[in-house]
Design an enzyme around this catalytic site. Structure first.
Site, mmCIF file in Angstrom:
data_model
loop_
_atom_site.group_PDB
_atom_site.id
_atom_site.type_symbol
_atom_site.label_atom_id
_atom_site.label_comp_id
_atom_site.label_asym_id
_atom_site.label_seq_id
_atom_site.Cartn_x
_atom_site.Cartn_y
_atom_site.Cartn_z
ATOM 1 N N ASN A 23 22.659 7.389 -132.695
ATOM 2 C CA ASN A 23 22.212 8.199 -131.564
ATOM 3 C C ASN A 23 23.441 8.972 -131.073
ATOM 4 O O ASN A 23 24.255 8.439 -130.324
ATOM 5 C CB ASN A 23 21.650 7.264 -130.486
ATOM 6 C CG ASN A 23 21.200 8.004 -129.249
ATOM 7 O OD1 ASN A 23 21.411 9.205 -129.114
ATOM 8 N ND2 ASN A 23 20.584 7.288 -128.324
ATOM 9 N N ARG A 65 18.473 9.587 -134.053
ATOM 10 C CA ARG A 65 17.705 10.086 -132.927
ATOM 11 C C ARG A 65 17.967 11.588 -132.833
ATOM 12 O O ARG A 65 19.120 12.019 -132.790
ATOM 13 C CB ARG A 65 18.168 9.410 -131.648
ATOM 14 C CG ARG A 65 17.505 10.032 -130.449
ATOM 15 C CD ARG A 65 18.138 9.591 -129.178
ATOM 16 N NE ARG A 65 17.433 10.152 -128.055
ATOM 17 C CZ ARG A 65 18.006 10.416 -126.899
ATOM 18 N NH1 ARG A 65 19.290 10.184 -126.721
ATOM 19 N NH2 ARG A 65 17.311 10.922 -125.916
ATOM 20 N N HIS A 99 11.863 11.073 -124.269
ATOM 21 C CA HIS A 99 11.712 9.609 -124.257
ATOM 22 C C HIS A 99 10.512 9.168 -125.094
ATOM 23 O O HIS A 99 9.995 8.071 -124.902
ATOM 24 C CB HIS A 99 11.471 9.058 -122.828
ATOM 25 C CG HIS A 99 12.679 9.018 -121.960
ATOM 26 N ND1 HIS A 99 12.583 9.124 -120.591
ATOM 27 C CD2 HIS A 99 13.997 8.853 -122.236
ATOM 28 C CE1 HIS A 99 13.802 9.042 -120.061
ATOM 29 N NE2 HIS A 99 14.670 8.886 -121.039
ATOM 30 N N HIS A 151 9.187 4.888 -117.857
ATOM 31 C CA HIS A 151 10.539 4.599 -118.338
ATOM 32 C C HIS A 151 11.529 4.952 -117.232
ATOM 33 O O HIS A 151 11.686 6.123 -116.881
ATOM 34 C CB HIS A 151 10.819 5.416 -119.614
ATOM 35 C CG HIS A 151 12.208 5.213 -120.148
ATOM 36 N ND1 HIS A 151 12.460 4.581 -121.337
ATOM 37 C CD2 HIS A 151 13.420 5.547 -119.649
ATOM 38 C CE1 HIS A 151 13.767 4.534 -121.544
ATOM 39 N NE2 HIS A 151 14.372 5.126 -120.535
ATOM 40 N N ARG A 188 19.555 13.642 -112.044
ATOM 41 C CA ARG A 188 18.673 14.827 -112.131
ATOM 42 C C ARG A 188 17.664 14.822 -110.988
ATOM 43 O O ARG A 188 17.142 13.776 -110.610
ATOM 44 C CB ARG A 188 17.904 14.835 -113.455
ATOM 45 C CG ARG A 188 18.780 14.987 -114.671
ATOM 46 C CD ARG A 188 17.909 15.209 -115.909
ATOM 47 N NE ARG A 188 18.671 15.021 -117.125
ATOM 48 C CZ ARG A 188 18.370 14.129 -118.066
ATOM 49 N NH1 ARG A 188 17.301 13.351 -117.944
ATOM 50 N NH2 ARG A 188 19.121 14.015 -119.132
ATOM 51 N N GLY A 229 13.316 -0.320 -114.780
ATOM 52 C CA GLY A 229 11.957 -0.861 -114.920
ATOM 53 C C GLY A 229 11.937 -2.278 -115.479
ATOM 54 O O GLY A 229 11.087 -3.088 -115.119
ATOM 55 N N GLU A 230 12.905 -2.594 -116.344
ATOM 56 C CA GLU A 230 12.939 -3.924 -116.961
ATOM 57 C C GLU A 230 13.578 -4.966 -116.061
ATOM 58 O O GLU A 230 13.305 -6.150 -116.194
ATOM 59 C CB GLU A 230 13.747 -3.878 -118.269
ATOM 60 C CG GLU A 230 13.070 -3.101 -119.362
ATOM 61 C CD GLU A 230 14.019 -2.757 -120.509
ATOM 62 O OE1 GLU A 230 15.000 -3.495 -120.729
ATOM 63 O OE2 GLU A 230 13.761 -1.742 -121.189
ATOM 64 N N ASN A 231 14.475 -4.506 -115.171
ATOM 65 C CA ASN A 231 15.304 -5.476 -114.436
ATOM 66 C C ASN A 231 15.041 -5.582 -112.945
ATOM 67 O O ASN A 231 15.379 -6.595 -112.344
ATOM 68 C CB ASN A 231 16.782 -5.130 -114.629
ATOM 69 C CG ASN A 231 17.226 -5.374 -116.048
ATOM 70 O OD1 ASN A 231 17.138 -6.493 -116.538
ATOM 71 N ND2 ASN A 231 17.650 -4.329 -116.726
ATOM 72 N N GLU A 243 14.329 1.612 -128.562
ATOM 73 C CA GLU A 243 14.232 2.860 -129.329
ATOM 74 C C GLU A 243 14.905 2.726 -130.693
ATOM 75 O O GLU A 243 14.407 3.247 -131.686
ATOM 76 C CB GLU A 243 14.855 4.008 -128.526
ATOM 77 C CG GLU A 243 14.033 4.317 -127.280
ATOM 78 C CD GLU A 243 14.799 5.107 -126.249
ATOM 79 O OE1 GLU A 243 14.720 6.330 -126.264
ATOM 80 O OE2 GLU A 243 15.490 4.485 -125.415
HETATM 81 P P1 ADP Z 1 19.893 4.733 -120.218
HETATM 82 O O1 ADP Z 1 18.765 5.573 -119.685
HETATM 83 O O2 ADP Z 1 21.221 5.423 -120.185
HETATM 84 O O3 ADP Z 1 19.578 4.041 -121.513
HETATM 85 P P2 ADP Z 1 19.353 2.187 -118.946
HETATM 86 O O4 ADP Z 1 17.960 2.167 -119.470
HETATM 87 O O5 ADP Z 1 20.299 1.115 -119.379
HETATM 88 O O6 ADP Z 1 20.080 3.568 -119.129
HETATM 89 O O7 ADP Z 1 19.232 2.122 -117.349
HETATM 90 C C1 ADP Z 1 20.335 2.220 -116.506
HETATM 91 C C2 ADP Z 1 19.887 2.008 -115.066
HETATM 92 O O8 ADP Z 1 19.298 0.706 -114.967
HETATM 93 C C3 ADP Z 1 21.016 2.082 -114.063
HETATM 94 O O9 ADP Z 1 20.599 2.809 -112.925
HETATM 95 C C4 ADP Z 1 21.218 0.613 -113.704
HETATM 96 O O10 ADP Z 1 21.727 0.446 -112.406
HETATM 97 C C5 ADP Z 1 19.788 0.117 -113.775
HETATM 98 N N1 ADP Z 1 19.747 -1.358 -113.780
HETATM 99 C C6 ADP Z 1 20.175 -2.212 -114.721
HETATM 100 N N2 ADP Z 1 20.006 -3.496 -114.310
HETATM 101 C C7 ADP Z 1 19.478 -3.437 -113.068
HETATM 102 C C8 ADP Z 1 19.069 -4.400 -112.102
HETATM 103 N N3 ADP Z 1 19.183 -5.701 -112.331
HETATM 104 N N4 ADP Z 1 18.545 -3.962 -110.935
HETATM 105 C C9 ADP Z 1 18.414 -2.642 -110.700
HETATM 106 N N5 ADP Z 1 18.778 -1.691 -111.558
HETATM 107 C C10 ADP Z 1 19.301 -2.071 -112.724
#
Ligand code: ADP
Length: 414
Positions: free
Chosen positions: A7, A99, A189, A217, A250, A343-345, A396
């Protein structure tokens, strides 16, 4: 097959090595052998190299360009240092998957790169002048290093969204600009939205054409997609990744006349305003502190920072608005799926987004929501919720590796 996934950005390369094949994909049994990131290419680059089951190696190296970075990655992957038992020499890498950000209207699927495909990717540069050139440099570098005989596959961010109907992808501009310059919504995405839609159908045990979901996403870049009958039918990013949701830096949606207004008031050029919208807006612009959601949440909680709180509110409100509009556009959905770093965390952000959606029967299970972080996958909705809510970590690179195998083996894919 051992697939090198690249990528390539203008100064950063992310890579993975994945062992996979057609039967492995069916068994969902692919193996990640290594991964890494090289940042600040063009000077003293920062390397993070991570072979499976070993601690990450962090070093620096003088790397002039993408070609030297891909060279270094290849040498490391084949070296004793990485000690990958499946890969001892360059010939143990069987294909490279890239990518590629923009595939225009030409690419509805991933494609094996040959001279014709490469020149078609070059034709898309005018649509993505910031991204496609680096992707092409990555392809050229791999061709030089591995020789023209090694299959290379391009996987496009835009391809999944090529199913958008005309009424969703056309802007209400004079039609001739679409005809003349292909000004339209492409969406990005796509690999991520497609991957989580695929995981969702595995988790639910349903066929592809019964997937009616909204995928959200939320990473540094953010986008929402309405997926109906397994296909993307609308998505929030547009001609470029600037449109739609509020992102790290953005702005997302805004009145286009703000550009001229700001340029006049601030004495800026159009290029400067464009850079302001892409690089200094979003969470960073509103908070004046950071683009990083984790840091913003900490500021909001620990220091009650007014603008951090405001940035988070605007971010969640915009996502909620998109969910509402897609529900109307799709005539209802079975699930909302969260992915990407935020979204995951972040249970808190998921909660905040869904807070305003109780009227339509979206109810989270707060305990489940709290436990699904750090790569966990599954539902977070309450039993009596009329719309399911899922957290599905995106991957991805895995999908790029799988598409590479499928293209090389000539097996069709969705
Ligand atoms: P990219 O789009 O560059 O691949 P990621 O998908 O890794 O980036 O997402 C990065 C974002 O996810 C950042 O804003 C980071 O602060 C947020 N993030 C990661 N872990 C957490 C968390 N536990 N709580 C809130 N935000 C989080």
């Amino acid at each position: 097959m051992n697939i090198l996934v690249l990528n390539c950005g203008s100064s950063t390369i992310k890579f993975q090595v994945v062992e996979t094949d057609i039967e492995t994909i069916e068994r969902n049994d692919d193996r990640k052998l290594a991964r890494g990131v090289i940042e600040r290419i063009g000077g003293e680059a920062i390397l993070s190299l991570n072979a499976e089951g070993r601690p990450a190696q962090r070093t620096t190296a003088q790397l002039r360009d993408i070609r030297s970075a891909v060279g270094l990655i290849t040498r490391w992957v084949c070296s004793k240092e990485s000690d990958i038992s499946q890969i001892k020499t360059v010939s143990d890498i069987h294909a490279v998957g890239h990518r590629v950000v923009h595939g225009g209207e030409r690419f509805t699927q991933s494609a094996v790169v040959n001279d014709e495909i490469l020149s078609e990717i070059e034709d898309c540069i005018e649509l993505a002048p910031l991204h496609n050139p680096a992707n092409i440099k990555g392809i050229m570098a791999a061709r030089e290093i591995f020789g023209a005989g090694l299959p290379q596959v391009a996987v496009f961010d835009t391809a999944f969204h090529q199913t958008l109907p005309e009424h969703a992808y056309l802007y209400a501009l004079p039609y001739q600009y679409y005809r003349r310059h292909k000004v339209r919504r492409y969406g990005f995405h796509g690999t991520s939205h497609r991957y989580v839609a695929y995981r969702y159908r595995l988790l639910r045990g349903i066929p592809r054409d019964q997937v009616n979901i909204i995928t959200i996403h939320l990473g540094n870049g953010c986008s929402a997609t309405a997926i109906k009958g397994g296909n993307s039918m609308d998505t929030s990013m547009g001609l470029t990744p600037l449109e739609g949701l509020v992102m790290g830096t953005r702005s997302g949606d805004l009145d286009p006349l703000i550009l001229e207004f700001l340029a006049t008031k601030e004495g800026m050029s159009l290029t400067e305003v464009e850079s302001l919208l892409n690089k200094q807006s979003g969470l960073l612009g509103i908070s004046g502190l950071t683009h990083d959601m984790r840091e913003l949440l900490a500021e909001a909680h620990e220091n009650n920072d007014r603008r951090a709180i405001l940035a988070i509110s605007i971010f969640c409100y915009r996502v909620r608005k998109y969910i509402g509009s897609y529900l109307a556009a799709m005539g209802g959905a079975d699930a909302i799926v969260f992915t990407g770093g935020i979204g995951e965390n972040s249970a808190e952000i998921r909660g905040r987004i869904c807070e305003g959606l109780e009227w339509m029967g979206v109810r989270l299970n707060p305990d489940l929501n709290l436990t699904l972080t750090g790569g966990a996958e599954g539902p977070v909705n309450a039993e009596d919720s009329s719309v399911a809510v899922y957290v599905i970590p995106t991957d991805e690179e895995l999908l790029i590796a799988r598409d590479t195998v499928r293209c090389v083996r000539g097996v069709p894919h969705h």
